[in-house]
Write an enzyme that holds these catalytic residues in place. Structure first.
Site, short mmCIF file in Angstrom:
data_model
loop_
_atom_site.label_atom_id
_atom_site.label_comp_id
_atom_site.label_asym_id
_atom_site.label_seq_id
_atom_site.Cartn_x
_atom_site.Cartn_y
_atom_site.Cartn_z
N CYS A 8 -30.47 26.83 40.31
CA CYS A 8 -29.57 27.57 40.82
C CYS A 8 -28.49 26.96 41.38
O CYS A 8 -27.41 27.42 42.15
CB CYS A 8 -30.16 28.59 41.96
SG CYS A 8 -31.43 29.93 41.16
N PHE A 58 -17.59 41.19 32.14
CA PHE A 58 -17.76 42.66 32.00
C PHE A 58 -17.58 42.98 30.47
O PHE A 58 -17.20 43.87 30.10
CB PHE A 58 -16.45 43.47 32.64
CG PHE A 58 -16.54 43.10 34.18
CD1 PHE A 58 -17.66 43.57 35.19
CD2 PHE A 58 -15.47 42.21 34.63
CE1 PHE A 58 -17.37 43.60 36.17
CE2 PHE A 58 -15.63 42.08 36.10
CZ PHE A 58 -16.54 42.45 37.01
N SER A 59 -18.47 42.22 29.62
CA SER A 59 -18.81 42.53 28.06
C SER A 59 -19.73 43.59 27.90
O SER A 59 -20.71 43.54 28.02
CB SER A 59 -19.31 41.12 27.55
OG SER A 59 -18.09 40.18 27.91
N LYS A 60 -19.05 44.86 27.95
CA LYS A 60 -19.75 46.01 27.70
C LYS A 60 -19.00 46.80 26.54
O LYS A 60 -17.82 46.45 26.05
CB LYS A 60 -19.58 46.70 29.03
CG LYS A 60 -20.33 46.23 30.11
CD LYS A 60 -20.43 46.66 31.31
CE LYS A 60 -21.24 45.88 32.55
NZ LYS A 60 -21.18 46.75 33.78
N PRO A 61 -19.70 47.92 25.84
CA PRO A 61 -19.00 48.56 24.91
C PRO A 61 -17.80 48.90 25.27
O PRO A 61 -17.44 49.48 26.10
CB PRO A 61 -20.20 49.78 24.47
CG PRO A 61 -21.29 49.38 25.09
CD PRO A 61 -21.07 48.31 26.17
N GLY A 62 -16.82 48.59 24.30
CA GLY A 62 -15.39 48.82 24.42
C GLY A 62 -14.72 48.04 25.51
O GLY A 62 -13.55 48.43 25.84
N ARG A 63 -15.31 47.15 26.44
CA ARG A 63 -14.73 46.56 27.23
C ARG A 63 -14.75 44.96 27.38
O ARG A 63 -15.44 44.59 26.35
CB ARG A 63 -15.53 46.78 28.57
CG ARG A 63 -15.10 48.41 29.31
CD ARG A 63 -15.89 48.43 30.61
NE ARG A 63 -15.17 47.76 31.43
CZ ARG A 63 -15.86 47.64 32.76
NH1 ARG A 63 -16.97 48.23 33.06
NH2 ARG A 63 -15.35 46.79 33.54
#
Length: 271
Positions: A118, A255-260
């Site tokens: 960490c 923020f790699s999300k569907p459509g984003r």
């Protein structure tokens, strides 16, 4: 290599069944799956260097990836042998390191004493936290239209996570968004190290890393140390991660999300 089996009659390696009570049903017990967490010591030429908590699988990949991402070795060929053995309610990965790499590691050991995956435990000076990184070349491109395809496949490497909701994932995706391989672990750094270890022995040249977690500076640093030019994170990125990515020429997308997708650094690799 010694094959280790921590579980018997379980659907996947790395889970254990336990009895639980649910809110609203405190007088009724039912079985549930929970993720296992075991200490893993990386021992180089007989000297224990670090102990990490990890899911009990893919130990060799973790040891190789950690060795590369922490700059202990430059190539997999710097490791002459590796054995996985049980030890003290956990695991030791005994690594035979080249003499050159071992001498370099011994010189670093004092400043890294107590270090964890960490980041900074045991580091003596603030200037030692972020290691100097060679600037990455600009050889990769990725069409963001293909990112959603990769996101749909990410769960396919989270067998423990499907049962327990308790793991992070790291995967290598090609420019078409096809998942080439991936790993899961209770620790996001360990999941990434496992992936980097697997990638080091695969002919994966074009593509990017996709992680299910946030992007901290350590994730950026580890990726860059292994020549990864593009890092997609499902969650947010920290300011230090952005600074490190910018300085070493890594393309960082949070923020790699569907459509984003929020591009923090070096968008020139993206279409």
């Amino acid at each position: 290599m010694n094959k280790m089996s921590f579980l018997n009659n379980n659907p996947v390696n790395g889970v254990r069944q336990t009895m639980v009570q649910q809110r609203g049903q405190l007088h009724t017990s039912q079985s549930d799956w929970v993720a296992e967490e075991v200490p893993v010591a990386l021992v180089y030429n007989g000297i224990s260097h670090v102990v990490m908590m990890a899911s009990p699988k893919d130990f060799e990949a973790f040891a190789l990836g950690f060795s590369l991402s922490e700059g202990i070795i430059r190539t997999p060929q710097d490791i002459y042998g590796m054995d996985v053995v049980p030890a003290c309610n956990g695991v030791e990965v005994q690594i035979e390191l080249s003499s050159r790499c071992f001498m370099s590691l011994k010189e670093r050991r004092r400043s890294m004493a107590g270090r964890t995956g960490c980041g900074v435990c045991g580091v003596e000076q603030i200037t030692d936290v972020v290691r100097p990184l060679e600037p990455l070349p600009f050889t990769q491109t990725f069409d963001l239209e293909n990112l959603d395809n990769a996101l749909r496949q990410l769960r396919s490497v989270q067998h423990i996570g499907d049962l327990t909701g308790c793991t992070h994932a790291a995967a290598w995706i090609d420019p078409l968004g096809e998942l080439q391989g991936g790993c899961e672990d209770i620790g996001r750094h360990v999941a990434l190290d496992k992936l980097l270890g697997i990638r080091a022995k695969q002919p994966w040249t074009q593509g990017a890393v996709l992680v299910s977690s946030r992007a901290s500076y350590e994730m950026v640093q580890k990726a860059a140390m292994c020549g990864v030019e593009i890092l997609f994170a499902v969650s947010a990125a920290t300011t230090l991660a952005i600074d490190v990515a910018d300085k070493c020429n890594l393309t960082l997308v949070g923020f790699s999300k569907p459509g984003r997708g929020t591009v923090f650094t070096h968008p020139q690799r993206l279409r």
